[in-house]
Each structure stands twice: as C-alpha cells, then as structure tokens.
Design a protein around this motif. Structure first.
Motif, mmCIF file in Angstrom:
data_model
loop_
_atom_site.group_PDB
_atom_site.id
_atom_site.type_symbol
_atom_site.label_atom_id
_atom_site.label_comp_id
_atom_site.label_asym_id
_atom_site.label_seq_id
_atom_site.Cartn_x
_atom_site.Cartn_y
_atom_site.Cartn_z
ATOM 1 N N TYR A 285 23.807 80.096 52.730
ATOM 2 C CA TYR A 285 24.275 81.441 52.401
ATOM 3 C C TYR A 285 24.313 81.554 50.877
ATOM 4 O O TYR A 285 24.945 80.739 50.210
ATOM 5 N N THR A 286 23.658 82.547 50.330
ATOM 6 C CA THR A 286 23.691 82.748 48.882
ATOM 7 C C THR A 286 24.500 83.972 48.500
ATOM 8 O O THR A 286 24.578 84.324 47.328
ATOM 9 N N GLN A 287 25.122 84.619 49.489
ATOM 10 C CA GLN A 287 25.982 85.771 49.255
ATOM 11 C C GLN A 287 27.161 85.716 50.223
ATOM 12 O O GLN A 287 27.070 85.109 51.289
ATOM 13 N N GLY A 288 28.249 86.367 49.853
ATOM 14 C CA GLY A 288 29.383 86.448 50.763
ATOM 15 C C GLY A 288 30.696 86.624 50.026
ATOM 16 O O GLY A 288 30.793 86.358 48.826
ATOM 17 N N TRP A 289 31.695 87.108 50.770
ATOM 18 C CA TRP A 289 33.042 87.286 50.237
ATOM 19 C C TRP A 289 33.858 86.026 50.494
ATOM 20 O O TRP A 289 33.779 85.420 51.569
ATOM 21 N N VAL A 290 34.676 85.650 49.507
ATOM 22 C CA VAL A 290 35.595 84.522 49.677
ATOM 23 C C VAL A 290 36.967 84.917 49.131
ATOM 24 O O VAL A 290 37.079 85.731 48.213
ATOM 25 N N LYS A 291 37.978 84.333 49.737
ATOM 26 C CA LYS A 291 39.351 84.607 49.295
ATOM 27 C C LYS A 291 40.199 83.354 49.448
ATOM 28 O O LYS A 291 40.085 82.620 50.429
ATOM 29 N N LEU A 292 41.058 83.127 48.462
ATOM 30 C CA LEU A 292 42.040 82.054 48.507
ATOM 31 C C LEU A 292 43.414 82.683 48.387
ATOM 32 O O LEU A 292 43.713 83.354 47.395
ATOM 33 N N GLU A 293 44.234 82.488 49.399
ATOM 34 C CA GLU A 293 45.556 83.108 49.439
ATOM 35 C C GLU A 293 46.633 82.034 49.379
ATOM 36 O O GLU A 293 46.592 81.068 50.145
ATOM 37 N N LYS A 294 47.588 82.198 48.467
ATOM 38 C CA LYS A 294 48.698 81.251 48.313
ATOM 39 C C LYS A 294 50.002 81.948 48.658
ATOM 40 O O LYS A 294 50.359 82.958 48.052
ATOM 41 N N LEU A 295 50.705 81.418 49.638
ATOM 42 C CA LEU A 295 52.033 81.895 50.009
ATOM 43 C C LEU A 295 52.975 80.702 49.909
ATOM 44 O O LEU A 295 52.899 79.778 50.723
ATOM 45 N N ASP A 296 53.817 80.692 48.893
ATOM 46 C CA ASP A 296 54.644 79.519 48.580
ATOM 47 C C ASP A 296 53.723 78.334 48.301
ATOM 48 O O ASP A 296 52.894 78.420 47.411
ATOM 49 N N ASP A 297 53.830 77.242 49.074
ATOM 50 C CA ASP A 297 52.961 76.089 48.844
ATOM 51 C C ASP A 297 51.799 76.033 49.833
ATOM 52 O O ASP A 297 51.063 75.037 49.869
ATOM 53 N N ALA A 298 51.632 77.071 50.643
ATOM 54 C CA ALA A 298 50.566 77.097 51.644
ATOM 55 C C ALA A 298 49.366 77.884 51.115
ATOM 56 O O ALA A 298 49.495 79.024 50.674
ATOM 57 N N TYR A 299 48.191 77.255 51.158
ATOM 58 C CA TYR A 299 46.948 77.875 50.709
ATOM 59 C C TYR A 299 46.042 78.104 51.913
ATOM 60 O O TYR A 299 45.815 77.182 52.715
ATOM 61 N N SER A 300 45.509 79.310 52.026
ATOM 62 C CA SER A 300 44.592 79.645 53.106
ATOM 63 C C SER A 300 43.269 80.116 52.520
ATOM 64 O O SER A 300 43.240 80.928 51.592
ATOM 65 N N GLY A 301 42.168 79.588 53.061
ATOM 66 C CA GLY A 301 40.842 79.985 52.615
ATOM 67 C C GLY A 301 40.176 80.884 53.637
ATOM 68 O O GLY A 301 40.226 80.616 54.845
ATOM 69 N N TYR A 302 39.553 81.957 53.157
ATOM 70 C CA TYR A 302 38.914 82.938 54.037
ATOM 71 C C TYR A 302 37.497 83.241 53.570
ATOM 72 O O TYR A 302 37.171 83.079 52.388
ATOM 73 N N TRP A 303 36.680 83.747 54.483
ATOM 74 C CA TRP A 303 35.330 84.198 54.163
ATOM 75 C C TRP A 303 34.960 85.372 55.058
ATOM 76 O O TRP A 303 35.529 85.583 56.126
ATOM 77 N N LYS A 304 33.970 86.127 54.608
ATOM 78 C CA LYS A 304 33.333 87.148 55.436
ATOM 79 C C LYS A 304 31.990 87.476 54.812
ATOM 80 O O LYS A 304 31.775 87.265 53.614
ATOM 81 N N HIS A 305 31.085 88.022 55.604
ATOM 82 C CA HIS A 305 29.756 88.348 55.089
ATOM 83 C C HIS A 305 29.730 89.720 54.418
ATOM 84 O O HIS A 305 29.115 89.889 53.366
ATOM 85 N N ASN A 306 30.379 90.701 55.041
ATOM 86 C CA ASN A 306 30.319 92.078 54.554
ATOM 87 C C ASN A 306 31.714 92.600 54.228
ATOM 88 O O ASN A 306 32.708 92.160 54.814
ATOM 89 N N GLU A 307 31.787 93.572 53.327
ATOM 90 C CA GLU A 307 33.072 94.091 52.872
ATOM 91 C C GLU A 307 33.885 94.663 54.022
ATOM 92 O O GLU A 307 35.112 94.520 54.058
ATOM 93 N N GLU A 308 33.230 95.307 55.006
ATOM 94 C CA GLU A 308 33.963 95.950 56.095
ATOM 95 C C GLU A 308 34.389 94.971 57.191
ATOM 96 O O GLU A 308 35.158 95.329 58.086
ATOM 97 N N ASP A 309 33.929 93.729 57.123
ATOM 98 C CA ASP A 309 34.293 92.737 58.142
ATOM 99 C C ASP A 309 35.744 92.290 57.988
ATOM 100 O O ASP A 309 36.338 92.405 56.908
ATOM 101 N N GLU A 310 36.308 91.758 59.066
ATOM 102 C CA GLU A 310 37.615 91.107 58.969
ATOM 103 C C GLU A 310 37.443 89.737 58.328
ATOM 104 O O GLU A 310 36.385 89.112 58.412
ATOM 105 N N TRP A 311 38.517 89.274 57.680
ATOM 106 C CA TRP A 311 38.496 87.944 57.073
ATOM 107 C C TRP A 311 38.534 86.875 58.158
ATOM 108 O O TRP A 311 39.268 86.990 59.141
ATOM 109 N N ASN A 312 37.764 85.809 57.966
ATOM 110 C CA ASN A 312 37.755 84.651 58.856
ATOM 111 C C ASN A 312 38.466 83.489 58.169
ATOM 112 O O ASN A 312 38.127 83.134 57.033
ATOM 113 N N LEU A 313 39.435 82.910 58.841
ATOM 114 C CA LEU A 313 40.186 81.792 58.278
ATOM 115 C C LEU A 313 39.418 80.486 58.435
ATOM 116 O O LEU A 313 38.931 80.170 59.516
#
Length: 289
Positions: A101-129
């Motif tokens: 994959y050479t394109q895609g959305w990524v997100k790193l979310e930190k809540l206190d000491d817990a980090y969650s990584g997410y991805w999705k292919h398109n802007e309108e998609d739901e985030w995948n954990l």
C-alpha cells in the motif's frame, strides 16, 4: 511544506524496530496528555520492503527511546510498532503481510497511557483498529509528528503527507474487533470433536470475530493465551474445521481466530475448536447470552 499544505519527508535510516531506531522526522514537543495524531499518506516511494512512513509519539530524541509508531511499510501493509522502555526490543502488530500500500490514512490515539493504532483506505471509511498497547512514562512531555525510514543507510525513501493534525483525543468510531453483536447462545466445541457445526448452527463469517472474542473472555483454555493477531483469518483450507473456529498449534501459547469458507474439505483436527450456536452432544462448553 508545499504550497498546497502537504509535507514531503525524505530520509534514510536503519529502521524503526528492535532496540534502536534510525529515521527522519518532523516532530513537535507537547505535553504528555491524551491526543490523537492523524495523517493521510499521499504517496510512499520506498527502497526496501521494511521501509516505513507514518506518525509517531516518542519520549526522547535518542535512538533507543520508548515510542509508538503507526504507518505504512513498503510491502507489509499497515503496521503498528512500539517500544515500552528505554533500550527494550520493539514489538509490532500488522494488518497484512506481503501487501503493498503506498497510500492510506493512519491515526495514533493516546488516552492516558494507552495507545491505539488505526488505519483506513478512504476518508469516508470507518477507522480499523490494529492494536492497543500500554506504554507508561512519568515524563511531563513528549514528541509527536511524521516520520520516514528507508531501511537503507545510503538510499532515500520519500513520503508525502497531507491532512496532518494533532488534536485532543476522543474515542474513535471504529470497525475494530470490539464485541458489539447480540449473539444467540454460543458454544466452543472441544478440539477435534467436529469437522463443522450441525446444520443451522454455524456462525456467519461476519459475526465470527466478535463471537470468538465473546467466548475467549470466559474460556479457561484460551483466555490465558495470546492472540497471534487482532484480525479474522479467512481462507479455504483443507485441514481445518469448516466455518468459524479457534486454532491453536500444538505446544503453542498463541491462538488464531479463523473462518474456513470451504463446505466440503472439512476436517475435525485436534487443533481446531469450532464455534457453534448449539452445544456439543456430550456437554455444553460455554454459553453467552
């Protein structure tokens, strides 16, 4: 930064992995609180299959620092990598292997000491954990930003990012494997007891992952074990039970959540526990209502 708001990062670097890292970054220093880092990888021109581009949170600028990375790899899809302590070996979870994959959305979310990584292919998609991990630190601040590593000390990798933001965190709507279904009675059949569920008692593929997670929560056998990944494995095997099942290799402390799409090559293997909506003939193993 380009005139249209994109960021272009070029860099070498040995890797983001093991006990020390080598990469190029655009970081900002911020308070060690809860936040969410998001970006779209417009393009990734890599020179090695394990090259990486994405977002990172890092406590120190030295190469052995605790950190969490979420991004793209050259040929292994989306990947989340973390190091829990100074000079510790890094760990990782990945979505796919041998996928480019050479394109895609990524997100790193930190809540206190817990980090969650997410991805999705398109802007309108739901985030995948991908995964959620705990990295503890009493440091008052840390670094967040964009990173690229070529995995080649003498060759550049180039990543183009857009829609980069660091915001106050709030829980994400997600299509991750979080049990949300309201299932019928679910039963974990003994390993090797059946090649497939009785007629009308099979768990559909769309519900298999959530059904398995509900049963694992209350299973004396599987609850102490470690999941090999956070995804449902779907295939047409010829040595496993058909339908939804848990698979544990002999002499292993890990398990897989699997779904065999075959309707003919079904095998009652002693490594496979079928998940059905009726109890086995001999005894009821688990029930969740």
């Amino acid at each position: 930064m380009t005139g249209d708001g994109r960021y272009v990062l070029k860099g070498t670097g040995r890797d983001i992995s093991y006990r020390d890292d080598g990469f190029h970054a655009m970081f900002e220093n911020r308070e060690n609180d809860s936040f969410s880092i998001t970006t779209y990888v417009n393009s990734f021109d890599f020179v090695h299959g394990e090259a990486k581009a994405g977002v990172m949170s890092r406590f120190f600028l030295c190469n052995k620092s605790p950190n969490v990375f979420m991004g793209l790899t050259g040929t292994n899809g989306f990947q989340m990598i973390w190091r829990k302590c100074m000079d510790c070996n890094a760990e990782h979870s990945e979505v796919d292997s041998n996928v480019r994959y050479t394109q895609g959305w990524v997100k790193l979310e930190k809540l206190d000491d817990a980090y969650s990584g997410y991805w999705k292919h398109n802007e309108e998609d739901e985030w995948n954990l991908v995964d959620t991990v705990t990295v503890e630190s009493s440091e008052p601040d840390l670094y967040t930003g964009l990173v690229v590593s070529s995995k080649k000390q003498d060759q550049l990798a180039t990543a183009v990012f857009s829609d980069f933001s660091v915001e106050e965190a709030s829980p994400s709507p997600t299509s991750s494997p979080v049990p949300t279904m309201t299932p019928p009675d679910l039963y974990l059949w003994p390993a090797g007891s059946t090649s497939e569920c009785p007629e009308g008692a099979s768990v559909p593929q769309d519900d298999c992952l959530e059904a398995a997670l509900l049963l694992i929560e209350n299973s004396d056998i599987f609850q102490p074990l470690t999941s090999a990944n956070s995804q449902l494995n779907v295939n047409d095997w010829n040595f496993t039970p058909c339908g939804c099942f848990l698979w544990r290799e002999n002499n292993s402390n890990t398990y897989y959540i699997d779904f065999d799409t075959s309707t003919t090559a079904c095998v009652a293997d002693n490594r496979g526990n079928s998940i059905c909506t009726v109890p086995p003939p001999s005894r009821r193993v688990l029930r969740n209502t």
